[in-house]
Design a protein around this motif. Sequence first.
Motif, PDB file in Angstrom:
ATOM      1  N   TYR A   1     -30.579 -36.504  34.160  1.00 44.04           N
ATOM      2  CA  TYR A   1     -31.168 -36.928  35.109  1.00 44.04           C
ATOM      3  C   TYR A   1     -31.846 -38.287  35.104  1.00 44.04           C
ATOM      4  CZ  TYR A   1     -35.255 -36.940  38.650  1.00 44.04           C
ATOM      5  OH  TYR A   1     -36.028 -37.603  39.646  1.00 44.04           O
ATOM      6  N   GLU A   2     -32.528 -38.684  33.900  1.00 40.48           N
ATOM      7  CA  GLU A   2     -33.294 -39.501  33.640  1.00 40.48           C
ATOM      8  C   GLU A   2     -32.258 -40.890  33.814  1.00 40.48           C
ATOM      9  OE1 GLU A   2     -36.366 -41.082  33.472  1.00 40.48           O
ATOM     10  OE2 GLU A   2     -36.997 -38.764  34.181  1.00 40.48           O
ATOM     11  N   MET A   3     -30.993 -40.367  32.967  1.00 40.00           N
ATOM     12  CA  MET A   3     -30.034 -41.631  32.826  1.00 40.00           C
ATOM     13  C   MET A   3     -29.421 -42.057  34.074  1.00 40.00           C
ATOM     14  SD  MET A   3     -26.860 -41.771  30.487  1.00 40.00           S
ATOM     15  CE  MET A   3     -25.840 -40.441  31.049  1.00 40.00           C
ATOM     16  N   ILE A   4     -29.306 -41.047  35.100  1.00 40.81           N
ATOM     17  CA  ILE A   4     -28.726 -41.125  36.508  1.00 40.81           C
ATOM     18  C   ILE A   4     -29.617 -42.137  37.333  1.00 40.81           C
ATOM     19  CG2 ILE A   4     -28.042 -40.020  38.544  1.00 40.81           C
ATOM     20  CD1 ILE A   4     -26.833 -37.931  36.995  1.00 40.81           C
ATOM     21  N   MET A   5     -30.947 -41.711  37.262  1.00 41.28           N
ATOM     22  CA  MET A   5     -31.960 -42.409  37.882  1.00 41.28           C
ATOM     23  C   MET A   5     -32.355 -43.879  37.343  1.00 41.28           C
ATOM     24  SD  MET A   5     -32.737 -40.313  40.322  1.00 41.28           S
ATOM     25  CE  MET A   5     -34.118 -41.090  41.058  1.00 41.28           C
TER      26      MET A   5
ATOM     27  N   SER B   1     -32.426 -45.846  24.013  1.00 44.99           N
ATOM     28  CA  SER B   1     -31.651 -46.898  24.262  1.00 44.99           C
ATOM     29  C   SER B   1     -30.277 -46.531  25.118  1.00 44.99           C
ATOM     30  CB  SER B   1     -30.807 -47.319  23.028  1.00 44.99           C
ATOM     31  OG  SER B   1     -31.710 -48.013  22.146  1.00 44.99           O
ATOM     32  N   MET B   2     -29.913 -45.117  25.299  1.00 47.83           N
ATOM     33  CA  MET B   2     -28.892 -44.977  26.028  1.00 47.83           C
ATOM     34  C   MET B   2     -29.464 -45.043  27.774  1.00 47.83           C
ATOM     35  SD  MET B   2     -26.742 -41.907  23.886  1.00 47.83           S
ATOM     36  CE  MET B   2     -25.937 -41.500  25.418  1.00 47.83           C
ATOM     37  N   THR B   3     -30.608 -45.077  27.794  1.00 47.11           N
ATOM     38  CA  THR B   3     -30.948 -44.993  29.138  1.00 47.11           C
ATOM     39  C   THR B   3     -31.102 -46.620  29.790  1.00 47.11           C
ATOM     40  OG1 THR B   3     -32.467 -43.285  28.775  1.00 47.11           O
ATOM     41  CG2 THR B   3     -32.959 -44.355  30.866  1.00 47.11           C
ATOM     42  N   PRO B   4     -30.185 -46.965  30.656  1.00 48.39           N
ATOM     43  CA  PRO B   4     -30.290 -48.089  31.084  1.00 48.39           C
ATOM     44  C   PRO B   4     -31.764 -48.708  31.623  1.00 48.39           C
ATOM     45  CG  PRO B   4     -28.798 -46.950  32.348  1.00 48.39           C
ATOM     46  CD  PRO B   4     -29.424 -45.779  31.485  1.00 48.39           C
ATOM     47  N   GLY B   5     -31.803 -49.892  31.070  1.00 41.46           N
ATOM     48  CA  GLY B   5     -33.287 -50.523  31.418  1.00 41.46           C
ATOM     49  C   GLY B   5     -34.120 -50.604  30.104  1.00 41.46           C
ATOM     50  N   THR B   6     -33.524 -49.929  29.146  1.00 43.37           N
ATOM     51  CA  THR B   6     -34.201 -49.986  27.847  1.00 43.37           C
ATOM     52  C   THR B   6     -33.691 -50.122  26.647  1.00 43.37           C
ATOM     53  OG1 THR B   6     -34.154 -47.349  27.766  1.00 43.37           O
ATOM     54  CG2 THR B   6     -35.993 -48.158  28.938  1.00 43.37           C
ATOM     55  N   LEU B   7     -34.168 -50.771  25.684  1.00 40.24           N
ATOM     56  CA  LEU B   7     -33.371 -51.040  24.555  1.00 40.24           C
ATOM     57  C   LEU B   7     -34.458 -51.088  23.409  1.00 40.24           C
ATOM     58  CD1 LEU B   7     -30.808 -52.132  23.316  1.00 40.24           C
ATOM     59  CD2 LEU B   7     -31.677 -54.479  23.601  1.00 40.24           C
ATOM     60  N   ILE B   8     -33.937 -50.370  22.202  1.00 43.72           N
ATOM     61  CA  ILE B   8     -34.813 -50.609  21.158  1.00 43.72           C
ATOM     62  C   ILE B   8     -34.695 -51.804  20.121  1.00 43.72           C
ATOM     63  CG2 ILE B   8     -35.211 -49.048  18.843  1.00 43.72           C
ATOM     64  CD1 ILE B   8     -36.031 -47.489  21.280  1.00 43.72           C
ATOM     65  N   LEU B   9     -35.674 -52.408  19.777  1.00 42.88           N
ATOM     66  CA  LEU B   9     -35.596 -53.809  19.174  1.00 42.88           C
ATOM     67  C   LEU B   9     -35.839 -53.348  17.709  1.00 42.88           C
ATOM     68  CD1 LEU B   9     -37.442 -56.017  21.724  1.00 42.88           C
ATOM     69  CD2 LEU B   9     -35.387 -55.711  21.584  1.00 42.88           C
TER      70      LEU B   9
ATOM     71  N   GLN C   1     -43.552 -40.200  25.913  1.00 43.04           N
ATOM     72  CA  GLN C   1     -43.987 -39.097  25.087  1.00 43.04           C
ATOM     73  C   GLN C   1     -43.988 -37.787  25.670  1.00 43.04           C
ATOM     74  OE1 GLN C   1     -47.947 -40.582  24.578  1.00 43.04           O
ATOM     75  NE2 GLN C   1     -47.640 -41.419  22.652  1.00 43.04           N
ATOM     76  N   ASN C   2     -44.362 -37.616  27.250  1.00 48.73           N
ATOM     77  CA  ASN C   2     -43.821 -36.370  27.658  1.00 48.73           C
ATOM     78  C   ASN C   2     -42.630 -35.956  28.108  1.00 48.73           C
ATOM     79  OD1 ASN C   2     -46.877 -36.099  27.484  1.00 48.73           O
ATOM     80  ND2 ASN C   2     -47.370 -36.883  29.447  1.00 48.73           N
ATOM     81  N   GLY C   3     -41.821 -36.918  28.049  1.00 48.03           N
ATOM     82  CA  GLY C   3     -40.326 -36.665  28.479  1.00 48.03           C
ATOM     83  C   GLY C   3     -39.530 -36.666  27.223  1.00 48.03           C
ATOM     84  N   PHE C   4     -38.911 -37.646  26.966  1.00 46.49           N
ATOM     85  CA  PHE C   4     -37.848 -37.602  25.873  1.00 46.49           C
ATOM     86  C   PHE C   4     -38.262 -37.168  24.539  1.00 46.49           C
ATOM     87  CE2 PHE C   4     -35.689 -40.935  28.149  1.00 46.49           C
ATOM     88  CZ  PHE C   4     -34.404 -40.390  28.589  1.00 46.49           C
ATOM     89  N   GLU C   5     -39.537 -37.893  24.248  1.00 51.85           N
ATOM     90  CA  GLU C   5     -40.112 -37.364  22.720  1.00 51.85           C
ATOM     91  C   GLU C   5     -40.407 -36.025  22.600  1.00 51.85           C
ATOM     92  OE1 GLU C   5     -42.330 -39.335  19.210  1.00 51.85           O
ATOM     93  OE2 GLU C   5     -43.491 -39.346  21.219  1.00 51.85           O
ATOM     94  N   LYS C   6     -41.249 -35.405  23.712  1.00 55.17           N
ATOM     95  CA  LYS C   6     -41.737 -33.827  23.652  1.00 55.17           C
ATOM     96  C   LYS C   6     -40.523 -32.964  23.760  1.00 55.17           C
ATOM     97  CE  LYS C   6     -44.190 -30.642  26.404  1.00 55.17           C
ATOM     98  NZ  LYS C   6     -44.792 -30.595  27.956  1.00 55.17           N
TER      99      LYS C   6
END
Length: 152
Positions: free
Chosen positions: A60-64, A105-113, A140-145
């Motif tokens: 869902y997050e990746m599609i959005m 990183s797989m979510t478009p718009g974000t990248l781990i530096l 924190q409340n989404g992916f990490e948790k």
Amino acid sequence: MNLLLSFIWVALTGSMYYSNFLFGFLLGFFILWIMNRNEVDQRYFYRVPKTIGFVFYFLYEMIMANIHVAYDVITPRHFSKPGIVRFPMEAKTDLEIHLLSTVISMTPGTLILDISEDRKSLFIHVMYLKSKDDFITQIQNGFEKRLLEVLR
């Protein structure tokens, strides 16, 4: 064991479809649950639903995010507000840190530096940063948790 039961189900029915494999997996899960109801270690029966929930949340997050980036590319006005965020992690082990950084990183718009020297923070480049605090709370409340619920 659950995967083995799924493959046995597919072999017995002779139908090599995803839906049949999924039905065999659910049937195997139910059989294993009935057989192990009185066992002390019930982690598997909590992790499978959480893993499935995590996969659907990630999709869902990746599609959005894809829709958001595609809309920004197609329209003449650019909505991006790039920024770099220091994200404090609860993840401790190498596996947890690696999977968390990969999912982000797989979510478009974000990248781990980078990962901090003390391995307690991630530095994330965000393409659409409205508020650092909101972004940190969302991760924190989404992916990490959800990821830590699956792994721990």
